[in-house]
Motif scaffolding. Sequence first.
Motif, PDB file in Angstrom:
ATOM      1  N   TYR A 151      31.083 -23.788  14.251  1.00 38.56           N
ATOM      2  CA  TYR A 151      31.336 -23.089  12.987  1.00 38.56           C
ATOM      3  C   TYR A 151      31.258 -24.028  11.781  1.00 38.56           C
ATOM      4  O   TYR A 151      30.778 -23.647  10.718  1.00 38.56           O
ATOM      5  CB  TYR A 151      32.698 -22.403  13.019  1.00 38.56           C
ATOM      6  N   VAL A 152      31.755 -25.250  11.925  1.00 37.93           N
ATOM      7  CA  VAL A 152      31.685 -26.195  10.812  1.00 37.93           C
ATOM      8  C   VAL A 152      30.231 -26.522  10.496  1.00 37.93           C
ATOM      9  O   VAL A 152      29.829 -26.609   9.327  1.00 37.93           O
ATOM     10  CB  VAL A 152      32.474 -27.474  11.135  1.00 37.93           C
ATOM     11  N   GLY A 153      29.418 -26.665  11.529  1.00 37.01           N
ATOM     12  CA  GLY A 153      27.995 -26.907  11.316  1.00 37.01           C
ATOM     13  C   GLY A 153      27.319 -25.755  10.589  1.00 37.01           C
ATOM     14  O   GLY A 153      26.421 -25.976   9.757  1.00 37.01           O
ATOM     15  N   ASN A 154      27.731 -24.546  10.881  1.00 37.21           N
ATOM     16  CA  ASN A 154      27.166 -23.388  10.170  1.00 37.21           C
ATOM     17  C   ASN A 154      27.477 -23.466   8.678  1.00 37.21           C
ATOM     18  O   ASN A 154      26.627 -23.163   7.831  1.00 37.21           O
ATOM     19  CB  ASN A 154      27.730 -22.095  10.751  1.00 37.21           C
ATOM     20  N   GLN A 155      28.705 -23.856   8.351  1.00 38.11           N
ATOM     21  CA  GLN A 155      29.066 -24.005   6.945  1.00 38.11           C
ATOM     22  C   GLN A 155      28.291 -25.150   6.293  1.00 38.11           C
ATOM     23  O   GLN A 155      27.942 -25.080   5.102  1.00 38.11           O
ATOM     24  CB  GLN A 155      30.572 -24.262   6.821  1.00 38.11           C
ATOM     25  N   LEU A 156      27.996 -26.190   7.055  1.00 37.84           N
ATOM     26  CA  LEU A 156      27.223 -27.314   6.535  1.00 37.84           C
ATOM     27  C   LEU A 156      25.819 -26.873   6.117  1.00 37.84           C
ATOM     28  O   LEU A 156      25.344 -27.216   5.027  1.00 37.84           O
ATOM     29  CB  LEU A 156      27.133 -28.407   7.597  1.00 37.84           C
ATOM     30  N   THR A 157      25.141 -26.106   6.959  1.00 39.73           N
ATOM     31  CA  THR A 157      23.790 -25.669   6.617  1.00 39.73           C
ATOM     32  C   THR A 157      23.791 -24.779   5.382  1.00 39.73           C
ATOM     33  O   THR A 157      22.893 -24.867   4.542  1.00 39.73           O
ATOM     34  CB  THR A 157      23.142 -24.925   7.798  1.00 39.73           C
ATOM     35  N   LEU A 158      24.814 -23.940   5.254  1.00 37.79           N
ATOM     36  CA  LEU A 158      24.901 -23.079   4.068  1.00 37.79           C
ATOM     37  C   LEU A 158      25.176 -23.910   2.821  1.00 37.79           C
ATOM     38  O   LEU A 158      24.582 -23.691   1.756  1.00 37.79           O
ATOM     39  CB  LEU A 158      26.006 -22.035   4.259  1.00 37.79           C
ATOM     40  N   GLY A 159      26.081 -24.874   2.937  1.00 38.90           N
ATOM     41  CA  GLY A 159      26.432 -25.693   1.788  1.00 38.90           C
ATOM     42  C   GLY A 159      25.296 -26.582   1.327  1.00 38.90           C
ATOM     43  O   GLY A 159      25.240 -26.973   0.152  1.00 38.90           O
ATOM     44  N   CYS A 160      24.369 -26.911   2.227  1.00 41.08           N
ATOM     45  CA  CYS A 160      23.210 -27.745   1.877  1.00 41.08           C
ATOM     46  C   CYS A 160      21.993 -26.910   1.514  1.00 41.08           C
ATOM     47  O   CYS A 160      20.856 -27.408   1.547  1.00 41.08           O
ATOM     48  CB  CYS A 160      22.884 -28.687   3.032  1.00 41.08           C
ATOM     49  N   ASP A 161      22.202 -25.663   1.180  1.00 40.35           N
ATOM     50  CA  ASP A 161      21.110 -24.767   0.772  1.00 40.35           C
ATOM     51  C   ASP A 161      20.066 -24.587   1.865  1.00 40.35           C
ATOM     52  O   ASP A 161      18.889 -24.369   1.584  1.00 40.35           O
ATOM     53  CB  ASP A 161      20.423 -25.278  -0.509  1.00 40.35           C
ATOM     54  N   ARG A 162      20.473 -24.690   3.139  1.00 43.15           N
ATOM     55  CA  ARG A 162      19.535 -24.513   4.239  1.00 43.15           C
ATOM     56  C   ARG A 162      19.965 -23.333   5.102  1.00 43.15           C
ATOM     57  O   ARG A 162      20.122 -23.438   6.316  1.00 43.15           O
ATOM     58  CB  ARG A 162      19.438 -25.790   5.079  1.00 43.15           C
ATOM     59  N   SER A 163      20.156 -22.201   4.436  1.00 41.92           N
ATOM     60  CA  SER A 163      20.500 -20.986   5.183  1.00 41.92           C
ATOM     61  C   SER A 163      19.376 -20.589   6.129  1.00 41.92           C
ATOM     62  O   SER A 163      19.588 -19.826   7.072  1.00 41.92           O
ATOM     63  CB  SER A 163      20.804 -19.840   4.218  1.00 41.92           C
ATOM     64  N   ASP A 164      18.153 -21.106   5.885  1.00 37.91           N
ATOM     65  CA  ASP A 164      17.033 -20.794   6.770  1.00 37.91           C
ATOM     66  C   ASP A 164      17.246 -21.360   8.170  1.00 37.91           C
ATOM     67  O   ASP A 164      16.776 -20.774   9.153  1.00 37.91           O
ATOM     68  CB  ASP A 164      15.728 -21.324   6.183  1.00 37.91           C
ATOM     69  N   LEU A 165      17.964 -22.504   8.272  1.00 36.60           N
ATOM     70  CA  LEU A 165      18.219 -23.084   9.592  1.00 36.60           C
ATOM     71  C   LEU A 165      19.141 -22.189  10.411  1.00 36.60           C
ATOM     72  O   LEU A 165      18.902 -21.936  11.598  1.00 36.60           O
ATOM     73  CB  LEU A 165      18.826 -24.477   9.451  1.00 36.60           C
ATOM     74  N   GLY A 166      20.216 -21.712   9.757  1.00 38.04           N
ATOM     75  CA  GLY A 166      21.115 -20.795  10.447  1.00 38.04           C
ATOM     76  C   GLY A 166      20.399 -19.519  10.833  1.00 38.04           C
ATOM     77  O   GLY A 166      20.615 -18.964  11.920  1.00 38.04           O
ATOM     78  N   PHE A 167      19.534 -19.060   9.946  1.00 38.78           N
ATOM     79  CA  PHE A 167      18.772 -17.841  10.238  1.00 38.78           C
ATOM     80  C   PHE A 167      17.880 -18.033  11.461  1.00 38.78           C
ATOM     81  O   PHE A 167      17.812 -17.168  12.338  1.00 38.78           O
ATOM     82  CB  PHE A 167      17.933 -17.463   9.026  1.00 38.78           C
ATOM     83  N   ALA A 168      17.200 -19.170  11.540  1.00 41.15           N
ATOM     84  CA  ALA A 168      16.270 -19.397  12.646  1.00 41.15           C
ATOM     85  C   ALA A 168      16.986 -19.392  13.993  1.00 41.15           C
ATOM     86  O   ALA A 168      16.555 -18.711  14.943  1.00 41.15           O
ATOM     87  CB  ALA A 168      15.533 -20.725  12.441  1.00 41.15           C
TER      88      ALA A 168
END
Length: 516
Positions: free
Chosen positions: A354-371
């Motif tokens: 879950y912390v990693g998910n917040q990291l990708t969002l905070g770094c403007d990389r919501s595309d990584l979570g999406f993939a």
Amino acid sequence: MSGSFARNSLLGVVAGLATALSNFGSSVILARILGVEGFGTVMFALWIVVLGAAIADLGSATSLSRYLPELQGRREDALVEQLASRLFRTFALAVILICACLASFGIWRWHQAGAPLLHLDAVRPRENLLFWLAAATALALQALSLFHYGYLRGLQRFGDVAKLTLICLAIQLAAVAAGSLAYGPLGALAGYCAGFLLPALKPFRHLRGSKPLPPELARRVRRYALFAWAGNLATVLLYSRIEIFFLERSWGTEAVGLFAVGVTLANIAAQGPMLLTSGFLPHFSASYGRGDRDSIQRLYASGTRVMSFLVLPACCGLAAILPSVIPLVYGAQFDGAITASMILALSSASGVIYVGNQLTLGCDRSDLGFASTLAGAVLLVAGCAVVVPSYGIMGAALVRVAVQLFLVGASLWLIRSRLGYRAPIGDMLRILIAATICGASAAAVTHWIPGPVSLLGAIPAGIVTYCVAVRLLNAMPADDIKRLRDLLQRLPNLVVTPFDRALALLSRHSARGAAS
């Protein structure tokens, strides 16, 4: 760990625990009043509500949580309200469209059944027009409430989120109980509507005035919202019980009821620790805006360790005691859910990412979570389509475990390869060993002492053996334990004292610092 970050995380926990308690309490009320089949009917309707709300969201709530802290940090307060207003207008149109589709489906089902307009047959609620209209209303109210919570989190008003959630908790539990007793599944849905009502009324003030956003900000928000929406939708397919659709089609609402009990209990294991992550997104966003990669790495590693420390023993311990818990809480009629529930409880260990998910969002990389989430959703749907028709709730539970393992691996790999941040894999494995010992100890007690009374020994046994194992394995750095102790100081003394003493014991025997 800054004071504001700790405070926001703690308030996020309070709000999330109130939501989890509301969902759990409502499920127990429904199961006791409506039985397995009636409970399954309501859970099927709520699955549609959650899915519809995610479709209507269009990434707006997550975008508010992401960009409002950034705008406030730059002292651009006028843009805060402009952004909320622009997002709400598009969001409101989507909500109207989705609710109209669900209401139209209800009208079609009612017309096909030829039931009276005000027919309240509890045996066939899905042929009831009012049942589907109540589901459409619940969808709209939940979507609106989620928008408002996203707005409050973006403004970092976590205290308001906690207060509002606690009020809604009391309203929902009382309304669901009263509605279920009076009108069965239809009344239960009306009770959920009552629980969503207060926050759902708040966002309409954003309809007043709306100026165009600066082109660069509008472009960033559109891209972020698109990936966040797609990722959230895929997440809903993963975590909002998509298996229910396949179970209902192949095995009926009784199987839905049994599976829903398992998922509800499994969510409890990761829910509390997961809620600690509510304060991470603004912190990651601020650090990313400053270009402070070292701060992001430290918080990612520390947060992931802490999540593993809390989530893994909760999942293993819960799985061990469920044979005693389910008959005690839900009744003997739900005994058929025990084995699947144990498997589902173990699957909740995926909460370590879950912390990693917040990291990708905070770094403007919501595309990584999406993939990664999209790939997991595709695997889950395909697996359920193949396995559930033949193997029912056991097949659904095993498919979920396999997909969750895939998601953990994919998340850790993407963050390492695309963003360059390392997870503390060695520490996580040591914590997993300690959590396994915890679960085995609790399971041994429940095996030797049958019945609910075994919980009096199983829970303490699991806690003690876990603490000993963590100490012997040196699984937690002293700095992380200190952060946990600091966070606990904000809770009442009755809660703080026993946990603080256990953490102090671990801290004295930890020779490592925060780096790992």
